[in-house]
Design an enzyme around this catalytic site. Structure first.
Site, PDB file in Angstrom:
ATOM      1  N   LYS A  81       0.884  -1.178   0.000  1.00 21.53           N
ATOM      2  CA  LYS A  81       0.000   0.000   0.000  1.00 21.53           C
ATOM      3  C   LYS A  81       0.915   1.221   0.000  1.00 21.53           C
ATOM      4  O   LYS A  81       1.455   1.611   1.034  1.00 21.53           O
ATOM      5  CB  LYS A  81      -0.860  -0.013   1.267  1.00 21.53           C
ATOM      6  CG  LYS A  81      -2.208   0.679   1.172  1.00 21.53           C
ATOM      7  CD  LYS A  81      -2.186   2.115   0.759  1.00 21.53           C
ATOM      8  CE  LYS A  81      -1.980   3.104   1.876  1.00 21.53           C
ATOM      9  NZ  LYS A  81      -1.832   4.495   1.367  1.00 21.53           N
TER      10      LYS A  81
ATOM     11  N   GLU B  14       9.177   1.334  11.170  1.00 19.97           N
ATOM     12  CA  GLU B  14      10.280   2.281  10.963  1.00 19.97           C
ATOM     13  C   GLU B  14       9.682   3.675  10.956  1.00 19.97           C
ATOM     14  O   GLU B  14       8.974   4.054  10.030  1.00 19.97           O
ATOM     15  CB  GLU B  14      10.962   2.009   9.635  1.00 19.97           C
ATOM     16  CG  GLU B  14      11.653   0.669   9.606  1.00 19.97           C
ATOM     17  CD  GLU B  14      12.269   0.397   8.253  1.00 19.97           C
ATOM     18  OE1 GLU B  14      12.625   1.356   7.567  1.00 19.97           O
ATOM     19  OE2 GLU B  14      12.355  -0.776   7.904  1.00 19.97           O
TER      20      GLU B  14
ATOM     21  N   CYS C 107      13.782  10.757   7.141  1.00 21.84           N
ATOM     22  CA  CYS C 107      13.568  10.331   8.529  1.00 21.84           C
ATOM     23  C   CYS C 107      14.856  10.390   9.335  1.00 21.84           C
ATOM     24  O   CYS C 107      14.851  10.673  10.519  1.00 21.84           O
ATOM     25  CB  CYS C 107      12.994   8.925   8.558  1.00 21.84           C
ATOM     26  SG  CYS C 107      14.037   7.717   7.727  1.00 21.84           S
TER      27      CYS C 107
ATOM     28  N   GLU D 178       9.323  16.057  15.333  1.00 17.85           N
ATOM     29  CA  GLU D 178       9.826  15.941  13.966  1.00 17.85           C
ATOM     30  C   GLU D 178       9.073  16.917  13.053  1.00 17.85           C
ATOM     31  O   GLU D 178       7.845  16.915  13.014  1.00 17.85           O
ATOM     32  CB  GLU D 178       9.615  14.512  13.467  1.00 17.85           C
ATOM     33  CG  GLU D 178      10.176  14.279  12.095  1.00 17.85           C
ATOM     34  CD  GLU D 178       9.908  12.866  11.605  1.00 17.85           C
ATOM     35  OE1 GLU D 178       8.768  12.406  11.701  1.00 17.85           O
ATOM     36  OE2 GLU D 178      10.856  12.234  11.126  1.00 17.85           O
TER      37      GLU D 178
HETATM   38  P1  NDP Z   1       2.042   8.506   7.502  1.00 16.74           P
HETATM   39  O1  NDP Z   1       2.188   7.735   8.749  1.00 16.74           O
HETATM   40  O2  NDP Z   1       1.038   9.565   7.424  1.00 16.74           O
HETATM   41  O3  NDP Z   1       1.762   7.545   6.262  1.00 16.74           O
HETATM   42  C1  NDP Z   1       2.570   6.437   5.953  1.00 16.74           C
HETATM   43  C2  NDP Z   1       1.751   5.393   5.247  1.00 16.74           C
HETATM   44  O4  NDP Z   1       0.742   4.907   6.114  1.00 16.74           O
HETATM   45  C3  NDP Z   1       1.019   5.926   4.006  1.00 16.74           C
HETATM   46  O5  NDP Z   1       0.992   4.925   3.019  1.00 16.74           O
HETATM   47  C4  NDP Z   1      -0.369   6.169   4.558  1.00 16.74           C
HETATM   48  O6  NDP Z   1      -1.373   6.191   3.595  1.00 16.74           O
HETATM   49  C5  NDP Z   1      -0.520   4.976   5.470  1.00 16.74           C
HETATM   50  N1  NDP Z   1      -1.595   5.093   6.429  1.00 16.74           N
HETATM   51  C6  NDP Z   1      -2.205   6.214   6.887  1.00 16.74           C
HETATM   52  N2  NDP Z   1      -3.177   5.894   7.781  1.00 16.74           N
HETATM   53  C7  NDP Z   1      -3.196   4.541   7.870  1.00 16.74           C
HETATM   54  C8  NDP Z   1      -3.964   3.612   8.603  1.00 16.74           C
HETATM   55  N3  NDP Z   1      -4.921   3.995   9.436  1.00 16.74           N
HETATM   56  N4  NDP Z   1      -3.705   2.297   8.452  1.00 16.74           N
HETATM   57  C9  NDP Z   1      -2.735   1.883   7.616  1.00 16.74           C
HETATM   58  N5  NDP Z   1      -1.978   2.711   6.881  1.00 16.74           N
HETATM   59  C10 NDP Z   1      -2.188   4.039   7.010  1.00 16.74           C
HETATM   60  O7  NDP Z   1       3.495   9.085   7.227  1.00 16.74           O
HETATM   61  P2  NDP Z   1       3.938  10.032   6.048  1.00 16.74           P
HETATM   62  O8  NDP Z   1       3.518   9.461   4.744  1.00 16.74           O
HETATM   63  O9  NDP Z   1       3.546  11.406   6.392  1.00 16.74           O
HETATM   64  O10 NDP Z   1       5.509   9.849   6.094  1.00 16.74           O
HETATM   65  C11 NDP Z   1       6.326  10.653   6.864  1.00 16.74           C
HETATM   66  C12 NDP Z   1       6.750   9.913   8.106  1.00 16.74           C
HETATM   67  O11 NDP Z   1       7.463   8.727   7.763  1.00 16.74           O
HETATM   68  C13 NDP Z   1       7.710  10.737   8.918  1.00 16.74           C
HETATM   69  O12 NDP Z   1       7.380  10.674  10.280  1.00 16.74           O
HETATM   70  C14 NDP Z   1       9.050  10.057   8.686  1.00 16.74           C
HETATM   71  O13 NDP Z   1       9.981  10.231   9.700  1.00 16.74           O
HETATM   72  C15 NDP Z   1       8.652   8.637   8.519  1.00 16.74           C
HETATM   73  N6  NDP Z   1       9.701   7.914   7.788  1.00 16.74           N
HETATM   74  C16 NDP Z   1      10.457   6.995   8.466  1.00 16.74           C
HETATM   75  C17 NDP Z   1      11.485   6.336   7.840  1.00 16.74           C
HETATM   76  C18 NDP Z   1      12.280   5.308   8.567  1.00 16.74           C
HETATM   77  O14 NDP Z   1      12.857   4.461   7.907  1.00 16.74           O
HETATM   78  N7  NDP Z   1      12.354   5.316   9.877  1.00 16.74           N
HETATM   79  C19 NDP Z   1      11.818   6.592   6.445  1.00 16.74           C
HETATM   80  C20 NDP Z   1      10.969   7.577   5.837  1.00 16.74           C
HETATM   81  C21 NDP Z   1       9.934   8.204   6.497  1.00 16.74           C
HETATM   82  P3  NDP Z   1      -1.853   7.604   3.009  1.00 16.74           P
HETATM   83  O15 NDP Z   1      -0.691   8.127   2.254  1.00 16.74           O
HETATM   84  O16 NDP Z   1      -3.011   7.253   2.171  1.00 16.74           O
HETATM   85  O17 NDP Z   1      -2.209   8.466   4.189  1.00 16.74           O
END
Ligand code: NDP
Length: 487
Positions: free
Chosen positions: A181, A256, A289, A384
């Protein structure tokens, strides 16, 4: 845009799901726009629980065949996927840039080659995966990595295909089937990967993509009783939601998450190198991140460090990410820009001083920002931002540096600039972080464990750790006696 096909940067992309080896439409769609100019890239299938369940069913049906496929054949097919990624590298690079606004030159030179490498690395690692048998009072212990079953992989928008394939490759290598997803802001390259996987000969249902809004289809995937693993990269609030949803089936999770990592600059450091490390934190418009967004600098060199940093940051070219001379592209979305600016304006209102930046620019750009005079317990130091915003704090001695570095709820990474090996070893031992870089940044080897402590994550992936997560480990103990004479 015609029917289910759209054209992104000249590349045709199917906007439907990929389920059981077929393209599947949804009754509704959502609009995907480019952060570069706000232009519409396509109308994407807006999945519902029905498509999520269909994808898990396809993954479940394909699992026994894929799990039984000999390791060498699985590895061959993953190399074929890598070949396809390399063949379509330019398509993937231009589409990803149009979709998430990150630099085209990085996608061409670093990111997409890395995507191919993700498949090759885990294919090769699979072939060497072994644990030497050991003996218990004449009984043989044999450890095996058994495929676990369908895996749900949920990924963010800041490095879409890189982060997705870093999960897909080990999950498939381990003999599992996958439902991916991708983030709704960056659905495009996942769709291209489905084409590539099919061309490479992956059997139907082994790799599936469900598009849609996480808030709408997330629970259908993460609480599904047939899902055996969930690997998620994203934000802390979403992770907590997913963990609660997965608890219904006790499905093992790898999380992560975000970070608020420090860059510690000691007075004995090569100051030019330290400044280079600091400027790197603006890469990808700060949407990384691992970014070391908290600059902690020893008091005696803080003024000179800041002077050089301001000078260097002024040289960064901000603009169209397709222009090969650009250093910083746009931020992903208007909502993200509002979030970034909210953090900065609240910090300034609370007394922070913008040494550089501190404001939006025209379009989807945010000025590279450095905020000084920030309190350790303030929001800007603790939360963050996920934008090009760094904070600057000073410390008097090593103990204070370590205390400040560890004083957030995160623990993803830490970077040290120091000329003393003894200091590096001493400080590293005291830092709470999944990765520590000493006099370098962002050097990542796939065989290393990767993940975060505290709110930065649960578990580690990479090398054997990935297989440990994506497999059911089994120990078989065989007695020396009991065999039939002719058996
Ligand atoms: P989100 O948590 O908003 O979204 C991540 C994914 O989760 C998207 O595909 C999103 O879908 C999906 N999602 C949202 N709601 C749900 C739910 N209820 N159930 C299942 N899946 C869901 O994060 P961001 O996309 O805003 O990404 C940024 C974040 O990711 C930052 O905090 C960053 O630090 C972290 N990150 C961490 C990394 C690591 O390796 N530690 C690497 C890169 C980023 P949708 O897009 O449709 O909302």
């Amino acid at each position: 845009m015609t029917g289910h096909l759209t054209t992104v940067a000249g590349v045709p992309v199917d906007t439907r799901h990929w389920i059981g080896g077929e393209r599947v439409a949804s009754a509704e769609t959502f609009t995907d726009v480019s952060p570069i100019d706000g232009g519409v890239l396509g109308e994407i299938a807006r999945g519902t629980a029905a498509e999520a369940h269909a994808a898990v069913a396809a993954a479940k049906a394909a699992f026994p065949g894929w799990a039984a496929t000999p390791r060498a054949e699985r590895a061959r097919l993953l190399h074929a996927v890598a070949d396809g990624v390399e063949r379509r590298l330019e398509d993937l690079a231009v589409v990803e840039t149009a979709d998430n606004g990150a630099l085209l030159r990085s996608h061409r030179r670093g990111v997409m080659p890395r995507v191919a490498h993700n498949f090759r690395f885990f294919a090769d690692w699979l072939l060497t995966l072994d644990h030497e048998d050991f003996d218990t009072r004449g009984h043989t212990n044999h450890v095996s990595w058994d495929p676990a079953g369908p895996c749900v992989l949920i990924t963010p928008w800041n490095a879409p295909l890189m982060l997705a394939t870093w999960k897909i490759a080990p999950a498939l290598a381990a003999g599992n089937t996958v439902v991916l997803k991708p983030a709704e802001w960056t659905p495009m390259t996942a769709s291209l990967l489905a084409d590539i996987a099919a061309e490479a000969g992956l059997p139907a249902g082994v790799f599936n993509v469900v598009q849609g809004l996480g808030s709408e289809i997330g629970d259908a995937l993460t609480s599904h009783p047939d899902v055996r693993r969930i690997s998620f990269t994203g934000s802390v609030p979403t992770a907590k939601h997913i963990a609660a949803s997965a608890a219904a089936q006790l499905t093992p999770l790898s999380l992560e998450l975000g970070g608020k990592s420090p860059l510690l600059v000691f007075a004995d450091a090569d100051l030019d190198l330290a400044v280079e490390l600091a400027v790197e934190q603006y890469d990808n418009a700060g949407q990384v991140c691992l970014a070391a967004t908290r600059l902690l600098v020893e008091e005696s060199v803080a003024e000179e460090f800041t002077r050089r940093l301001v000078e260097k940051a002024a040289q960064l070219a901000q603009g169209d990410p397709r222009d090969l001379s650009t250093d910083i592209g746009p931020n992903i979305h208007e909502r993200q820009l509002e979030k970034i600016d909210g953090f900065v304006q609240r910090a300034i209102a609370a007394g922070a001083r913008a040494v550089i930046g501190g404001h939006r620019l025209a379009g989807r750009f945010y000025a590279p920002t450095l905020l000084a005079d920030v309190a350790q317990d303030s929001e800007i130091v603790q939360e963050e931002v996920f934008g090009p915003v760094l904070t600057l704090q000073t410390f008097r001695d090593e103990a204070e540096a370590v205390r400040l570095a560890n004083d957030t709820r995160f623990g993803l990474a830490a970077t040290l600039a120091t000329g003393s090996r003894e200091r590096a070893e001493r400080v590293t031992g005291q830092l709470v972080a999944g990765t520590v870089w000493v006099n370098c940044f962002f050097v990542r080897d796939l065989q290393a464990p990767f993940g975060g402590s505290r709110h930065s994550g649960v578990g580690r992936e990479g090398g054997t750790w990935s297989f440990d997560f994506y497999c059911d480990l089994k120990n078989t103990v065989t007695a020396p006696k009991g065999w039939q004479e002719n058996g």
